[in-house]
Scaffold this motif. Sequence first.
Motif, short mmCIF file in Angstrom:
data_model
loop_
_atom_site.label_atom_id
_atom_site.label_comp_id
_atom_site.label_asym_id
_atom_site.label_seq_id
_atom_site.Cartn_x
_atom_site.Cartn_y
_atom_site.Cartn_z
N UNK A 199 -5.32 15.72 -0.59
CA UNK A 199 -5.06 14.59 0.31
C UNK A 199 -3.68 14.00 0.05
N UNK A 200 -3.31 13.97 -1.22
CA UNK A 200 -2.01 13.49 -1.66
C UNK A 200 -1.76 14.17 -3.00
N UNK A 201 -0.70 13.86 -3.74
CA UNK A 201 -0.42 14.61 -4.97
C UNK A 201 -1.50 14.52 -6.05
N UNK A 202 -2.43 13.56 -5.98
CA UNK A 202 -3.42 13.42 -7.05
C UNK A 202 -4.87 13.49 -6.57
N UNK A 203 -5.12 13.47 -5.29
CA UNK A 203 -6.50 13.50 -4.78
C UNK A 203 -6.72 14.77 -3.97
N UNK A 204 -7.92 15.33 -4.12
CA UNK A 204 -8.22 16.53 -3.35
C UNK A 204 -9.71 16.62 -3.06
N UNK A 205 -10.06 17.44 -2.08
CA UNK A 205 -11.43 17.78 -1.77
C UNK A 205 -11.73 19.14 -2.40
N UNK A 287 -1.26 7.38 -2.11
CA UNK A 287 -1.51 6.18 -1.31
C UNK A 287 -2.24 5.14 -2.16
N UNK A 288 -1.75 3.92 -2.23
CA UNK A 288 -2.42 2.90 -3.04
C UNK A 288 -3.83 2.64 -2.53
N UNK A 289 -4.70 2.24 -3.45
CA UNK A 289 -6.07 1.91 -3.09
C UNK A 289 -6.09 0.61 -2.28
N UNK A 290 -6.88 0.61 -1.22
CA UNK A 290 -7.08 -0.60 -0.42
C UNK A 290 -8.58 -0.81 -0.25
#
Length: 396
Positions: A199-205, A287-290
């Motif tokens: 999803x971004x450099x640190x999160x994935x499915x 992406x920052x957590x919201x």
Amino acid sequence: MARVLVAASGGVAALKTPHLLRLLRARGHEVRALATRRALEFVTPLSLAVAAGGEVATEEAWFQPTGRALHIDLARWAEVVLVAPATADALAKAALGLADDLLSATLLAGAKRVAWAPAMNEAMWLAPQTQGHVERLKALGHAFFGPAYGPLAAVGEGEGWGRMLEPEELVERLDGFLTPKDLGGLRLLVSAGPTREYLDPVRFLSNPSSGRMGYAVAEAARDRGAEVVLVSGPTALPDPWGVEVVRVESALEMRQAILERYAWADAVVMAAAVADYRPAEVLKEKEPKVEAERLLRLVPNPDILKELGERKGQKVLVGFAMETGEGLERARGKLLRKNLDFIVLNWVNREGVGFASPENEVVLVFRDGRVEEVSRRPKRQVADRILDHVKALWAS
């Protein structure tokens, strides 16, 4: 299983020989231990005897007035002799046909199959004399397991080639050496493990696949003489020896790696748990957590197995179907849609055989309507059953 004579010659790696003996016994082999006089300067007869579950053959025992020729008895008893550790001196004696100690005499007395696990300083291993002896022994049909690159025993020597393989790997190598090579000439492409869709450099499915089933297929095929390429998603498993391993992460990377090698292969076993979807957009920054709800748009990944089926020709093509229920009809539908020779149906929610388990139970579904149940057993045994059918289709 086999009758294995484990012979320790005089190197510091003889400290690992008792562990090797225990592992071989745990694998089901019948073992006996032999130790040269120099080996007993590093390891005691008692530790070898306890690990082997019987008396140790030593120089002292060789010269007992029993009327028996111990070296002849050992050579006739053993189906394979594994020299571990194997020193430069032991290699030289065997290559030159000397017989001035119990080990060299046993080897000269008609040992059926011999494997060596070299352990020495890198300079000694790379010396022309040693390499000449190695080539001579290989020409006689002897096998060599190692040596490995790593820390050397002598103080100040650092790392180099000459370290004995660890006992766990020696057991695997020996089993491969003893396995009949009924898949010789087969070129097999195997996929294994999960894929990651970032999803971004640190999160994935991703999914919990460990890769064990695909790795078991690759290792079993290697031991049976096939040439194997393993395309692996991210796993914690080490690269199997004797197998070309291609590491990938995403479904798109796996597709590219598989298609690049597809023309080379005679048979393909697609055991990987490839993601069906990937994010429509991959962010370049985290992406920052919201606190607000976020919607994620996904797009389908290419159907690698279907693409392979469309290009199948005379290749043997095997797929996997992971289900949570019975799933037999879905597996049969997948088999036909994707033009497979057979499909392996297994279940993620059955206790003891799901993701990361060392065991599996599967149903093999064939194009002609046949169904074969493979009861719960180690994944290596399941792999061999799959390969039995690959062999039959490849040879037909």
